[in-house]
Design a protein around this motif. Structure first.
Motif, PDB file in Angstrom:
ATOM      1  N   ALA A  82      -4.098  -2.376   4.541  1.00 46.52           N
ATOM      2  CA  ALA A  82      -2.767  -1.884   4.155  1.00 46.52           C
ATOM      3  C   ALA A  82      -2.219  -2.682   2.979  1.00 46.52           C
ATOM      4  CB  ALA A  82      -1.812  -1.959   5.345  1.00 46.52           C
ATOM      5  N   LEU A  83      -2.394  -4.005   3.015  1.00 49.40           N
ATOM      6  CA  LEU A  83      -1.918  -4.860   1.921  1.00 49.40           C
ATOM      7  C   LEU A  83      -2.708  -4.584   0.644  1.00 49.40           C
ATOM      8  CD1 LEU A  83      -1.495  -8.277   3.769  1.00 49.40           C
ATOM      9  CD2 LEU A  83       0.328  -6.823   2.888  1.00 49.40           C
ATOM     10  N   ALA A  86      -1.483  -1.335  -0.863  1.00 52.97           N
ATOM     11  CA  ALA A  86      -0.190  -1.573  -1.519  1.00 52.97           C
ATOM     12  C   ALA A  86      -0.401  -2.278  -2.850  1.00 52.97           C
ATOM     13  CB  ALA A  86       0.713  -2.408  -0.616  1.00 52.97           C
ATOM     14  N   CYS A  87      -1.307  -3.236  -2.858  1.00 51.00           N
ATOM     15  CA  CYS A  87      -1.603  -3.994  -4.071  1.00 51.00           C
ATOM     16  C   CYS A  87      -2.235  -3.094  -5.131  1.00 51.00           C
ATOM     17  CB  CYS A  87      -2.537  -5.145  -3.732  1.00 51.00           C
ATOM     18  SG  CYS A  87      -2.699  -6.319  -5.063  1.00 51.00           S
ATOM     19  N   GLU A  89      -1.851   0.126  -5.498  1.00 52.53           N
ATOM     20  CA  GLU A  89      -0.807   1.004  -6.036  1.00 52.53           C
ATOM     21  C   GLU A  89       0.040   0.265  -7.066  1.00 52.53           C
ATOM     22  OE1 GLU A  89       1.019   2.415  -2.440  1.00 52.53           O
ATOM     23  OE2 GLU A  89      -0.645   3.814  -2.085  1.00 52.53           O
ATOM     24  N   PHE A  90       0.307  -1.006  -6.765  1.00 51.92           N
ATOM     25  CA  PHE A  90       1.083  -1.824  -7.693  1.00 51.92           C
ATOM     26  C   PHE A  90       0.330  -2.009  -9.008  1.00 51.92           C
ATOM     27  CE2 PHE A  90       2.414  -5.837  -9.570  1.00 51.92           C
ATOM     28  CZ  PHE A  90       3.788  -5.714  -9.551  1.00 51.92           C
ATOM     29  N   VAL A 109       4.012  -7.476  -4.834  1.00 48.02           N
ATOM     30  CA  VAL A 109       3.997  -6.127  -4.262  1.00 48.02           C
ATOM     31  C   VAL A 109       5.052  -5.974  -3.180  1.00 48.02           C
ATOM     32  CG1 VAL A 109       2.594  -4.427  -3.045  1.00 48.02           C
ATOM     33  CG2 VAL A 109       1.537  -5.934  -4.738  1.00 48.02           C
ATOM     34  N   ILE A 110       5.143  -6.981  -2.340  1.00 47.72           N
ATOM     35  CA  ILE A 110       6.019  -6.887  -1.173  1.00 47.72           C
ATOM     36  C   ILE A 110       7.473  -7.201  -1.532  1.00 47.72           C
ATOM     37  CG2 ILE A 110       6.335  -7.602   1.220  1.00 47.72           C
ATOM     38  CD1 ILE A 110       3.567  -6.375   0.738  1.00 47.72           C
TER      39      ILE A 110
END
Ligand SMILES: [Ca+2]
Length: 110
Positions: A82-83, A86-87, A89-90, A109-110
């Protein structure tokens, strides 16, 4: 010699085992082991975890799919995946303006 992806997978396993082997079941993370892993390996992302003990509880209950109070490797990789998504996509969104020596990192990212 291992490919880059294979050694990344090997590292993931090694990191998990270096924390899961400290107490109880050698191949599962207790809550204390999970907390150590988050603080030791993902401190930029979960910095607030040390201040707020409920954050570790929350992550623990989210990850512990089979509700046995421990996080096994299978459950742990869900968090990492999941991380990583997200990374990714960033990176895609930030790609045009990102300089070579100014790479975005997970904590952005977070
Ligand atoms: Ca579990």
């Amino acid at each position: 010699m291992c490919s880059q992806l294979q050694s990344a997978m090997e590292d993931l396993i090694k990191v998990f085992h270096s924390y899961s082997g400290k107490e109880g079941d050698k191949y599962k993370l207790s809550k204390a082991e999970l907390k150590n892993l988050l603080q030791g390996e993902l401190s930029e992302i979960f910095l607030s975890a040390s201040k707020d003990p409920m954050v570790v509880d929350k992550i623990m209950s989210d990850l512990d799919e089979n509700k046995d109070g421990e996080v096994e490797f299978q459950e742990f990789v869900v968090l990492v995946a999941a991380l990583t998504v997200a990374c990714n996509e960033f990176f895609i969104n930030a790609a045009p303006s990102v300089q070579k020596d100014d790479k975005p990192c997970l904590q952005d990212v977070i």
